[in-house]
Design a protein around this motif. Structure first.
Motif, short mmCIF file in Angstrom:
data_model
loop_
_atom_site.label_atom_id
_atom_site.label_comp_id
_atom_site.label_asym_id
_atom_site.label_seq_id
_atom_site.Cartn_x
_atom_site.Cartn_y
_atom_site.Cartn_z
N GLN A 1 0.83 -1.21 0.00
CA GLN A 1 0.00 0.00 0.00
C GLN A 1 0.86 1.26 0.00
O GLN A 1 0.60 2.21 -0.74
N GLU A 2 1.90 1.26 0.82
CA GLU A 2 2.81 2.41 0.88
C GLU A 2 3.55 2.58 -0.45
O GLU A 2 3.74 3.71 -0.92
N LEU A 3 3.94 1.49 -1.06
CA LEU A 3 4.62 1.55 -2.35
C LEU A 3 3.71 2.18 -3.41
O LEU A 3 4.15 3.01 -4.19
N GLN A 4 2.45 1.81 -3.41
CA GLN A 4 1.51 2.37 -4.38
C GLN A 4 1.33 3.87 -4.18
O GLN A 4 1.17 4.62 -5.14
N LEU A 5 1.38 4.32 -2.91
CA LEU A 5 1.24 5.75 -2.63
C LEU A 5 2.49 6.53 -3.01
O LEU A 5 2.41 7.60 -3.60
N VAL B 1 2.40 4.04 -10.53
CA VAL B 1 2.66 3.70 -11.93
C VAL B 1 2.04 4.81 -12.77
O VAL B 1 0.87 5.14 -12.63
N GLU B 2 2.87 5.41 -13.62
CA GLU B 2 2.42 6.53 -14.44
C GLU B 2 1.59 6.04 -15.63
O GLU B 2 1.49 4.84 -15.88
N GLN C 1 5.11 5.94 -20.15
CA GLN C 1 6.13 6.24 -19.15
C GLN C 1 6.80 4.95 -18.71
O GLN C 1 6.15 3.91 -18.62
N PRO C 2 8.09 4.98 -18.41
CA PRO C 2 8.74 3.77 -17.91
C PRO C 2 8.16 3.37 -16.56
O PRO C 2 7.81 4.23 -15.75
N ALA C 3 8.07 2.08 -16.34
CA ALA C 3 7.57 1.58 -15.06
C ALA C 3 8.59 1.88 -13.97
O ALA C 3 9.80 1.86 -14.22
N PRO C 4 8.12 2.19 -12.77
CA PRO C 4 9.05 2.41 -11.66
C PRO C 4 9.87 1.15 -11.38
O PRO C 4 9.39 0.03 -11.57
N ARG C 5 11.08 1.34 -10.94
CA ARG C 5 11.97 0.23 -10.61
C ARG C 5 12.09 0.12 -9.09
O ARG C 5 12.21 1.12 -8.41
N ARG D 1 3.61 -7.60 -9.88
CA ARG D 1 2.20 -7.68 -10.31
C ARG D 1 1.52 -6.32 -10.26
O ARG D 1 0.53 -6.08 -10.95
N LEU D 2 2.06 -5.40 -9.45
CA LEU D 2 1.52 -4.04 -9.36
C LEU D 2 2.09 -3.12 -10.44
O LEU D 2 1.84 -1.93 -10.44
#
Length: 91
Positions: free
Chosen positions: A26-30, A34-35, A39-43, A60-61
């Motif tokens: 949940q914290e990662l999503q906040l 993902v743009e 846009q490149p996916a976050p690493r 998976r997110l």
């Protein structure tokens, strides 16, 4: 090792995974959304990746995940499994 498999990949470990992984996801999503497409996916790097379940959930997110697990068990029979987790993957 079997306890780790049970926790990370079995139905019996779902409660423990949820308690441990859900707040992080949940914290990662906040903090690392993902743009829009194009846009490149976050690493994300997951140190101490163990059997890879958390890294799998992060991928998976929509994030690109690199795992890293340097453990004493790497020299034992499960070393090949752990070595296979030292890859960058996207689900």
């Amino acid at each position: 090792m079997l306890r780790s498999f049970a926790r990370d990949w079995s139905e019996e470990g779902a409660k423990e995974r949820s308690e441990s992984y859900s707040p992080m996801l949940q914290e990662l999503q906040l903090r690392l959304p993902v743009e829009a497409s194009g846009q490149p996916a976050p690493r994300v790097i997951v140190p101490g990746a163990g059997l890879g379940r958390l890294a799998n959930e992060i991928a998976r997110l929509g994030r690109i995940v690199s795992t890293l697990c340097i453990a004493a068990e790497g020299a034992e029979s499960n070393g090949l499994l752990r070595l296979s987790l030292l890859m960058t993957h996207r689900v």
